[in-house]
Design a protein around this motif. Sequence first.
Motif, PDB file in Angstrom:
ATOM      1  N   ASN A  74      15.030  33.687  -5.602  1.00  0.00           N
ATOM      2  CA  ASN A  74      14.309  32.717  -4.766  1.00  0.00           C
ATOM      3  C   ASN A  74      15.047  31.393  -4.571  1.00  0.00           C
ATOM      4  OD1 ASN A  74      12.155  34.632  -4.713  1.00  0.00           O
ATOM      5  ND2 ASN A  74      11.557  33.893  -6.735  1.00  0.00           N
ATOM      6  N   GLN A  75      16.367  31.418  -4.707  1.00  0.00           N
ATOM      7  CA  GLN A  75      17.136  30.196  -4.485  1.00  0.00           C
ATOM      8  C   GLN A  75      18.154  30.429  -3.364  1.00  0.00           C
ATOM      9  OE1 GLN A  75      18.471  28.256  -8.280  1.00  0.00           O
ATOM     10  NE2 GLN A  75      17.357  29.962  -9.179  1.00  0.00           N
ATOM     11  N   TYR A  76      18.284  29.417  -2.536  1.00  0.00           N
ATOM     12  CA  TYR A  76      19.169  29.514  -1.371  1.00  0.00           C
ATOM     13  C   TYR A  76      19.912  28.203  -1.191  1.00  0.00           C
ATOM     14  CZ  TYR A  76      16.192  33.504  -0.494  1.00  0.00           C
ATOM     15  OH  TYR A  76      15.519  34.687  -0.637  1.00  0.00           O
ATOM     16  N   ALA A  77      21.112  28.311  -0.607  1.00  0.00           N
ATOM     17  CA  ALA A  77      21.886  27.099  -0.342  1.00  0.00           C
ATOM     18  C   ALA A  77      22.783  27.343   0.867  1.00  0.00           C
ATOM     19  CB  ALA A  77      22.736  26.726  -1.557  1.00  0.00           C
ATOM     20  N   LYS A  78      23.292  26.253   1.425  1.00  0.00           N
ATOM     21  CA  LYS A  78      24.240  26.372   2.538  1.00  0.00           C
ATOM     22  C   LYS A  78      25.651  26.516   1.984  1.00  0.00           C
ATOM     23  CE  LYS A  78      22.120  24.203   6.522  1.00  0.00           C
ATOM     24  NZ  LYS A  78      20.760  23.933   6.016  1.00  0.00           N
ATOM     25  N   VAL A  79      26.353  27.511   2.537  1.00  0.00           N
ATOM     26  CA  VAL A  79      27.697  27.837   2.076  1.00  0.00           C
ATOM     27  C   VAL A  79      28.566  28.076   3.300  1.00  0.00           C
ATOM     28  CG1 VAL A  79      29.031  29.600   0.859  1.00  0.00           C
ATOM     29  CG2 VAL A  79      26.847  28.874  -0.069  1.00  0.00           C
TER      30      VAL A  79
END
Length: 164
Positions: free
Chosen positions: A95-100
Motif C-alpha cells: 500500500n505504498q507508492y512513490a514517483k520514480v
Amino acid sequence: MAIRQIRLYPDEILRKRSREVEKIDPKIIELLGDMLDTMYEQNGVGLSAVQVGVLKRVVVIDIYDGNPPLKLINPVILKTKGNQECEEGCLSFPNQYAKVNRPEYVTFEALDETGKKITIKAKGLLAQAICHELDHLDGKLFVDIMEPGTLEYVNPNKPKDENN
Ligand code: ZN
C-alpha cells in the motif's frame, strides 16, 4: 504450485545481491510457478525471487496486456532509452507508492524456463517493471531512487478515487 510468503521491507534479505542461476532444474521451475501464484494472489505486476526469500536471479512479470507472463532467468538489461515518470509500488511495501523516473524503452535478454535465450524490447509499463525487478536482484529498492517526498500510503479499504 503454491503461494510463498513475501518478504516485507525492512527485511534485510531485500538488500542482498542475488546469484546467477547456473542450472535450470525442477526447483527453479517450481520457484517460477510459485512466484507467479504469489504475484497473482497480490495482483502484482512483477516479483523477484529475493522477495520470496530466494537469492537467485529469477523474475516473473505480467503487465496484464493479454500476453503470457514472462518467466525470466538471469535477466540483463542491454540498452535503455528515454525517460518516464512512474507511479510505482512494490509487493514488499504494501500500500505504498512513490514517483520514480525510469527509462521509457528497455531492451533486455534472459533465459526462459527451457533455457532458451530471449531478447525483448520493452516500453512503458513493461520497461518500468523490468527495471524495478532487476534492481531487486542487486538489493536496490524503489524507495532508493524515488523523488523525495513522494512516498504515499494508500488505504486499501477506501474506494480508489478517495485516495487522490
Ligand atoms: Zn518490488
